[in-house]
Design a protein around this motif. Structure first.
Motif, PDB file in Angstrom:
ATOM      1  N   LEU A 146       0.832  -1.198   0.000  1.00  0.00           N
ATOM      2  CA  LEU A 146       0.000   0.000   0.000  1.00  0.00           C
ATOM      3  C   LEU A 146       0.872   1.255   0.000  1.00  0.00           C
ATOM      4  CD1 LEU A 146      -3.060   0.588   0.079  1.00  0.00           C
ATOM      5  CD2 LEU A 146      -2.799   0.993   2.540  1.00  0.00           C
ATOM      6  N   GLU A 147       0.526   2.195  -0.885  1.00  0.00           N
ATOM      7  CA  GLU A 147       1.279   3.439  -1.003  1.00  0.00           C
ATOM      8  C   GLU A 147       0.446   4.664  -0.650  1.00  0.00           C
ATOM      9  OE1 GLU A 147       2.929   3.644  -4.911  1.00  0.00           O
ATOM     10  OE2 GLU A 147       4.206   1.872  -4.654  1.00  0.00           O
ATOM     11  N   ILE A 148      -0.862   4.586  -0.821  1.00  0.00           N
ATOM     12  CA  ILE A 148      -1.757   5.712  -0.520  1.00  0.00           C
ATOM     13  C   ILE A 148      -2.889   5.202   0.367  1.00  0.00           C
ATOM     14  CG2 ILE A 148      -3.309   7.459  -1.463  1.00  0.00           C
ATOM     15  CD1 ILE A 148      -1.701   7.416  -4.031  1.00  0.00           C
ATOM     16  N   LEU A 149      -3.082   5.878   1.506  1.00  0.00           N
ATOM     17  CA  LEU A 149      -4.174   5.543   2.422  1.00  0.00           C
ATOM     18  C   LEU A 149      -4.894   6.834   2.784  1.00  0.00           C
ATOM     19  CD1 LEU A 149      -5.739   3.584   4.231  1.00  0.00           C
ATOM     20  CD2 LEU A 149      -3.989   3.922   5.995  1.00  0.00           C
ATOM     21  N   ASN A 150      -6.164   6.900   2.418  1.00  0.00           N
ATOM     22  CA  ASN A 150      -6.962   8.100   2.653  1.00  0.00           C
ATOM     23  C   ASN A 150      -8.160   7.733   3.530  1.00  0.00           C
ATOM     24  OD1 ASN A 150      -8.550  10.446   2.517  1.00  0.00           O
ATOM     25  ND2 ASN A 150      -7.827  10.917   0.447  1.00  0.00           N
ATOM     26  N   ILE A 151      -8.160   8.275   4.779  1.00  0.00           N
ATOM     27  CA  ILE A 151      -9.262   8.012   5.721  1.00  0.00           C
ATOM     28  C   ILE A 151      -9.817   9.348   6.207  1.00  0.00           C
ATOM     29  CG2 ILE A 151      -9.941   6.380   7.536  1.00  0.00           C
ATOM     30  CD1 ILE A 151      -7.175   5.333   7.608  1.00  0.00           C
ATOM     31  N   CYS A 152      -9.913  10.318   5.334  1.00  0.00           N
ATOM     32  CA  CYS A 152     -10.432  11.632   5.709  1.00  0.00           C
ATOM     33  C   CYS A 152     -11.940  11.594   5.928  1.00  0.00           C
ATOM     34  CB  CYS A 152     -10.105  12.649   4.609  1.00  0.00           C
ATOM     35  SG  CYS A 152      -8.358  13.105   4.521  1.00  0.00           S
ATOM     36  N   ARG A 153     -12.422  12.626   6.666  1.00  0.00           N
ATOM     37  CA  ARG A 153     -13.855  12.850   6.906  1.00  0.00           C
ATOM     38  C   ARG A 153     -14.512  11.668   7.603  1.00  0.00           C
ATOM     39  NH1 ARG A 153     -15.685  15.428   1.039  1.00  0.00           N
ATOM     40  NH2 ARG A 153     -14.141  17.106   1.001  1.00  0.00           N
ATOM     41  N   ASN A 154     -13.869  11.131   8.600  1.00  0.00           N
ATOM     42  CA  ASN A 154     -14.453  10.118   9.449  1.00  0.00           C
ATOM     43  C   ASN A 154     -14.597  10.693  10.865  1.00  0.00           C
ATOM     44  OD1 ASN A 154     -14.650   7.130   8.153  1.00  0.00           O
ATOM     45  ND2 ASN A 154     -13.055   8.311   7.135  1.00  0.00           N
ATOM     46  N   SER A 155     -14.701   9.841  11.841  1.00  0.00           N
ATOM     47  CA  SER A 155     -14.819  10.268  13.244  1.00  0.00           C
ATOM     48  C   SER A 155     -13.696   9.680  14.080  1.00  0.00           C
ATOM     49  CB  SER A 155     -16.186   9.855  13.810  1.00  0.00           C
ATOM     50  OG  SER A 155     -17.240  10.420  13.064  1.00  0.00           O
ATOM     51  N   ILE A 156     -12.519   9.601  13.503  1.00  0.00           N
ATOM     52  CA  ILE A 156     -11.384   8.968  14.188  1.00  0.00           C
ATOM     53  C   ILE A 156     -10.938   9.846  15.357  1.00  0.00           C
ATOM     54  CG2 ILE A 156      -9.021   8.149  13.948  1.00  0.00           C
ATOM     55  CD1 ILE A 156      -9.618   7.687  10.977  1.00  0.00           C
ATOM     56  N   SER A 157     -10.952   9.258  16.536  1.00  0.00           N
ATOM     57  CA  SER A 157     -10.474   9.953  17.742  1.00  0.00           C
ATOM     58  C   SER A 157      -9.361   9.188  18.443  1.00  0.00           C
ATOM     59  CB  SER A 157     -11.625  10.173  18.730  1.00  0.00           C
ATOM     60  OG  SER A 157     -12.214   8.924  19.105  1.00  0.00           O
ATOM     61  N   ILE A 158      -9.245   7.887  18.138  1.00  0.00           N
ATOM     62  CA  ILE A 158      -8.229   7.047  18.776  1.00  0.00           C
ATOM     63  C   ILE A 158      -7.466   6.307  17.687  1.00  0.00           C
ATOM     64  CG2 ILE A 158      -7.785   5.120  20.350  1.00  0.00           C
ATOM     65  CD1 ILE A 158     -10.344   5.849  21.816  1.00  0.00           C
ATOM     66  N   ILE A 159      -6.149   6.401  17.753  1.00  0.00           N
ATOM     67  CA  ILE A 159      -5.279   5.637  16.864  1.00  0.00           C
ATOM     68  C   ILE A 159      -4.327   4.834  17.739  1.00  0.00           C
ATOM     69  CG2 ILE A 159      -3.591   5.727  14.997  1.00  0.00           C
ATOM     70  CD1 ILE A 159      -4.753   8.374  14.139  1.00  0.00           C
ATOM     71  N   GLN A 160      -4.468   3.532  17.736  1.00  0.00           N
ATOM     72  CA  GLN A 160      -3.620   2.690  18.558  1.00  0.00           C
ATOM     73  C   GLN A 160      -2.199   2.645  17.998  1.00  0.00           C
ATOM     74  OE1 GLN A 160      -5.504  -1.123  19.077  1.00  0.00           O
ATOM     75  NE2 GLN A 160      -7.276  -0.263  20.154  1.00  0.00           N
ATOM     76  N   LEU A 161      -1.257   2.284  18.879  1.00  0.00           N
ATOM     77  CA  LEU A 161       0.160   2.385  18.505  1.00  0.00           C
ATOM     78  C   LEU A 161       0.528   1.511  17.318  1.00  0.00           C
ATOM     79  CD1 LEU A 161       1.871   2.463  22.024  1.00  0.00           C
ATOM     80  CD2 LEU A 161       1.486   4.365  20.470  1.00  0.00           C
ATOM     81  N   GLY A 162      -0.110   0.372  17.179  1.00  0.00           N
ATOM     82  CA  GLY A 162       0.232  -0.542  16.088  1.00  0.00           C
ATOM     83  C   GLY A 162      -0.716  -0.467  14.914  1.00  0.00           C
ATOM     84  N   ALA A 163      -1.387   0.671  14.739  1.00  0.00           N
ATOM     85  CA  ALA A 163      -2.383   0.777  13.668  1.00  0.00           C
ATOM     86  C   ALA A 163      -1.751   0.728  12.289  1.00  0.00           C
ATOM     87  CB  ALA A 163      -3.181   2.062  13.832  1.00  0.00           C
ATOM     88  N   PHE A 164      -0.550   1.270  12.135  1.00  0.00           N
ATOM     89  CA  PHE A 164       0.087   1.355  10.829  1.00  0.00           C
ATOM     90  C   PHE A 164       1.236   0.356  10.668  1.00  0.00           C
ATOM     91  CE2 PHE A 164      -1.310   5.912  11.506  1.00  0.00           C
ATOM     92  CZ  PHE A 164      -2.488   5.743  10.777  1.00  0.00           C
ATOM     93  N   VAL A 165       1.256  -0.656  11.492  1.00  0.00           N
ATOM     94  CA  VAL A 165       2.304  -1.677  11.386  1.00  0.00           C
ATOM     95  C   VAL A 165       2.118  -2.466  10.084  1.00  0.00           C
ATOM     96  CG1 VAL A 165       3.186  -3.815  12.401  1.00  0.00           C
ATOM     97  CG2 VAL A 165       2.627  -1.880  13.858  1.00  0.00           C
ATOM     98  N   GLY A 166       3.197  -2.655   9.353  1.00  0.00           N
ATOM     99  CA  GLY A 166       3.162  -3.409   8.095  1.00  0.00           C
ATOM    100  C   GLY A 166       3.115  -2.541   6.863  1.00  0.00           C
TER     101      GLY A 166
END
Length: 366
Positions: free
Chosen positions: A99-119
């Motif tokens: 994966l090279e592009i990840l777009n998660i705009c306009r959501n309700s994200i308030s918590i990002i865990q430490l290992g969310a972007f692992v890999g």
């Protein structure tokens, strides 16, 4: 000449065929599922999909969605714009190593865990704009070694600790309530010393304190303010901790005393006070013990009791032969001693109050 013309025509025809094949292959690997009212990621998508667009649905990116995403390991672009994602769990994109592009705009994200972007070792562009993010830990971005663009526009971030080995080329930070105090020193220093480009720099302004609202976060004068700014809303602002003065740290302690336990510094302070008190008590006892001991020794004598005096008188009167056995020399010495003692007594009325002298006189008369 004909041969040359034929070869040229053949090359042109082959190029046209190749371009058609590329276009058909692109259409095959792209999957547009926008505005389908999906609540979960569908599992019937082709596994060779490369670009997946799931924007404008009701996806929450829960555990089930994470398992489905693991199948599409060839993905290079993933779009989840305007869904119902509120938490990015650990290993949400663990198998998407391409994966090279990840777009998660306009959501309700308030918590990002430490290992969310692992890999996501090849991720180059990350869009987290227009969410409800209050703060970001620097450790979250450690796996993103090839990240070149980070979009954090339109959140509720007041300070941001830049992680080490962070080699961005572009960053978007406007639309956040930035607290331009000591908590923003690292970010400002990184923006001014690294090769990163701050997009929309002219509108990336300080929100707090009030006297710095007209400055942007890259050029404001770095000062540490002792007073914390008032929050924008109850749940949309996190006050940064600035321990430059004693008053600010005291205010912070009283503000969080109902939610957080005392720190180790208070435990250490209490231990020091108790140690000083015990040591002072021991020193006081060590100094005062010899004095008390001497006072007790000075009170070891006791008065002569009446029954001892009576026994002595009875011994003198009841045993007259005792005086007869005393040699004359001793009687003379006794008389002389008595006279010497009597010479120092002030003659008042002829009576002597000392019981010992009265006893001797009675013995002589007898």
């Amino acid at each position: 000449m004909k041969v040359i013309c034929i070869t040229i025509l053949f090359c042109l025809f082959s190029m046209l065929l190749l371009s058609d094949e590329r276009q058909t292959s692109k259409t095959e690997v792209q999957c547009n599922l926008t505005e389908k009212n999906y609540s979960v990621i569908p599992a019937d998508i082709k596994k060779d999909v490369i670009i997946l667009d799931l924007s404008y649905n009701q996806i929450t990116l829960n555990v089930k969605d994470t398992r489905v995403l693991q199948r599409y390991f060839l993905l290079t672009e993933l779009y989840l714009i305007q869904n119902n994602v509120s938490i990015l769990h650990n290993d949400s994109f663990g198998n998407l190593s391409n994966l090279e592009i990840l777009n998660i705009c306009r959501n309700s994200i308030s918590i990002i865990q430490l290992g969310a972007f692992v890999g996501l070792n090849k991720l180059k562009q990350l869009y987290l704009c227009q969410n409800k993010i209050l703060q970001l830990s620097a450790d979250i971005f450690v796996p993103l070694r090839n990240l070149r663009l980070l979009n954090l526009q339109g959140n509720f971030i007041s300070y941001f600790d830049v992680p080490q080995l962070f080699h961005l080329e572009f960053i978007i930070l406007y639309g956040n309530p930035w607290n331009c105090s000591c908590s923003l020193f690292n970010l400002q220093n990184w923006l001014n010393t690294s090769n990163v480009t701050l997009e929309y720099e002219n509108i990336t302004m300080c929100r707090h304190p009030d006297d710095l609202k007209s400055y942007n976060i890259k050029t404001f004068k770095a000062e540490c303010h002792s007073k914390f700014p008032s929050p924008i809303t109850e749940d949309l602002y996190v006050q940064s901790i600035c321990n430059s003065t004693f008053n600010s740290s005291l205010n912070n302690l009283t503000r969080n005393s109902g939610h957080e336990p005392f720190g180790k510094s208070w435990t250490f302070l209490i231990g020091v006070v108790v140690t000083v008190l015990i040591t002072s008590l021991l020193i006081f006892i060590a100094i005062k013990c010899p004095i008390w001991y001497n006072i007790l020794l000075s009170y070891n004598h006791h008065r002569l009791e009446e029954h001892e005096v009576e026994t002595h008188e009875d011994g003198c009167t009841g045993n007259p032969s005792y005086l007869s056995q005393i040699p004359d020399k001793n009687s003379e010495e006794t008389t002389v001693i008595f006279e010497q003692l009597h010479s120092f007594v002030v003659e008042d009325d002829g009576y002597i109050e000392d019981k010992y002298i009265d006893t001797h006189e009675l013995c002589e008369e007898n």
